[in-house]
Design a protein around this motif. Structure first.
Motif, short mmCIF file in Angstrom:
data_model
loop_
_atom_site.label_atom_id
_atom_site.label_comp_id
_atom_site.label_asym_id
_atom_site.label_seq_id
_atom_site.Cartn_x
_atom_site.Cartn_y
_atom_site.Cartn_z
N ILE A 94 3.56 1.50 6.79
CA ILE A 94 2.49 2.31 6.19
C ILE A 94 3.07 3.51 5.44
N SER A 95 4.22 3.98 5.90
CA SER A 95 4.83 5.17 5.29
C SER A 95 5.26 4.95 3.85
N VAL A 96 5.39 3.70 3.41
CA VAL A 96 5.85 3.44 2.05
C VAL A 96 4.71 3.56 1.03
N LEU A 97 3.47 3.54 1.49
CA LEU A 97 2.34 3.52 0.56
C LEU A 97 2.32 4.70 -0.42
N PRO A 98 2.61 5.94 0.01
CA PRO A 98 2.64 7.02 -0.98
C PRO A 98 3.63 6.76 -2.12
N LEU A 99 4.78 6.16 -1.82
CA LEU A 99 5.74 5.86 -2.88
C LEU A 99 5.21 4.79 -3.83
N VAL A 100 4.51 3.79 -3.27
CA VAL A 100 3.97 2.72 -4.09
C VAL A 100 2.97 3.26 -5.11
N PHE A 101 2.14 4.20 -4.67
CA PHE A 101 1.12 4.75 -5.57
C PHE A 101 1.66 5.88 -6.44
N LEU A 102 2.75 6.51 -6.02
CA LEU A 102 3.33 7.60 -6.80
C LEU A 102 4.17 7.09 -7.96
N TYR A 103 4.89 6.00 -7.75
CA TYR A 103 5.86 5.54 -8.73
C TYR A 103 5.31 5.41 -10.16
N PRO A 104 4.15 4.75 -10.38
CA PRO A 104 3.71 4.54 -11.76
C PRO A 104 3.50 5.84 -12.55
N PHE A 105 3.27 6.95 -11.85
CA PHE A 105 3.01 8.21 -12.54
C PHE A 105 4.26 9.05 -12.75
#
Length: 304
Positions: free
Chosen positions: A139-150
């Motif tokens: 679950i801790s990886v989710l912020p990176l998944v959503f942050l990367y495109p921006f």
């Protein structure tokens, strides 16, 4: 040279198996999930498999191998969906991405959002087969998944953020098999990030002209004409981190030979880079599938 003069650089190839074999309604979702472009899936899977092998001290449990493989595929597909949703207004102006489903209008944003929710729910269902500790790491990886495109809007290092998220399964593998994440495993993950910064910079040079025109940022734009030197440096950092990580994880001597083979392969890639030839850089990016194979092979040989 206009973008239309080099159509072979597009990552959508009309008339391929997706157009020939699948119903029309499935096609944009298949492309959105990148199931028509397996290179990214392989680049996610091989480091994860290497970590599973190291954590298992040999061939991993078949059930764990299946769960982590399916999970890597789903999260890579979900990350691609998030990326295309965030970049839909840019992708239509980039030679490589102009035919993507959202950029071309073949698929609407709402449909993509629903598809993303399905992908994430499918990935979340796999947590039922993992320990609570591994689930927390996942679950801790989710912020990176959503942050990367921006990131490409604000910093020159989106490749580093992508590398951290892309290779997160390596940390999860140790959490699941070993019950903890040792220093050696963290170094293996750091090496995978350095490797990805290298090969994704090669990839970014394909889009260099379009990204610069759109005001986007990348390591390719940051490195400019010194790209070969920087890519070689990150490849060297990857081999160094993998070597030290393997030593801390008590890999046997054949592992060192595997690291030597990887070093030679990455040196060959670096030597071949030509910043003025996007078509060549595109092929060199794909050559990193072999790097992943060699990494998993080194991990296996290191358990003998």
């Amino acid at each position: 040279m206009t973008s239309l003069s080099r159509p072979h650089l597009s990552d959508i190839h009309h008339g391929d198996w997706v157009d020939r074999e699948l119903p029309t309604v499935w096609r944009p979702y298949t492309r959105l999930a990148r199931l028509d472009r397996l290179v990214g899936i392989w680049l996610t899977l091989f480091p994860c498999w290497a970590a599973l092998i190291q954590a298992s001290h040999g061939l991993p449990n078949f059930g764990q191998l299946v769960i982590f493989s399916v999970g890597a595929l789903l999260m890579r597909s979900a990350g691609s969906t998030v990326n295309d949703m965030a970049d839909r207004k840019f992708d239509g102006h980039v030679e490589r991405t102009r035919f993507r489903a959202l950029a071309s209008g073949e698929l609407g944003t709402l449909h993509a959002f629903v598809f993303l929710a399905v992908e994430l729910m499918a990935a979340a269902s796999l947590l039922l087969f993992l320990t609570p500790y591994t689930g927390l790491i996942a679950i801790s990886v989710l912020p990176l998944v959503f942050l990367y495109p921006f990131c490409k809007r604000f910093i020159h290092w989106p490749q580093a953020v992508l590398g951290a998220a892309f290779n997160w399964g390596m940390l999860m593998a140790w959490a699941e098999v070993g019950g903890h994440i040792p220093t050696g495993a963290v170094l293996m993950w750091a090496g995978a990030i350095a490797w990805q910064i290298g090969y994704d910079t090669v990839y970014a040079y394909v889009d260099l002209r379009d990204d610069a025109r759109l005001g986007l940022k990348s390591t390719a734009i940051l490195f400019g004409g010194r790209g070969r030197m920087w890519i070689g440096l990150f490849y060297a950092l990857a081999v160094g981190a993998w070597s030290l990580g393997g030593w801390l994880l008590e890999m046997s001597p054949p592992y060192a030979f595997g690291m030597l083979v990887i070093a030679v392969h990455l040196a060959w890639q670096t030597r071949r880079i030509d910043l003025a030839r996007p078509d060549l850089n595109y092929r060199l990016f794909h050559a990193n599938i072999l790097t992943g194979v060699l990494l998993a092979g080194a991990a296996l040989s290191g358990t003998w």
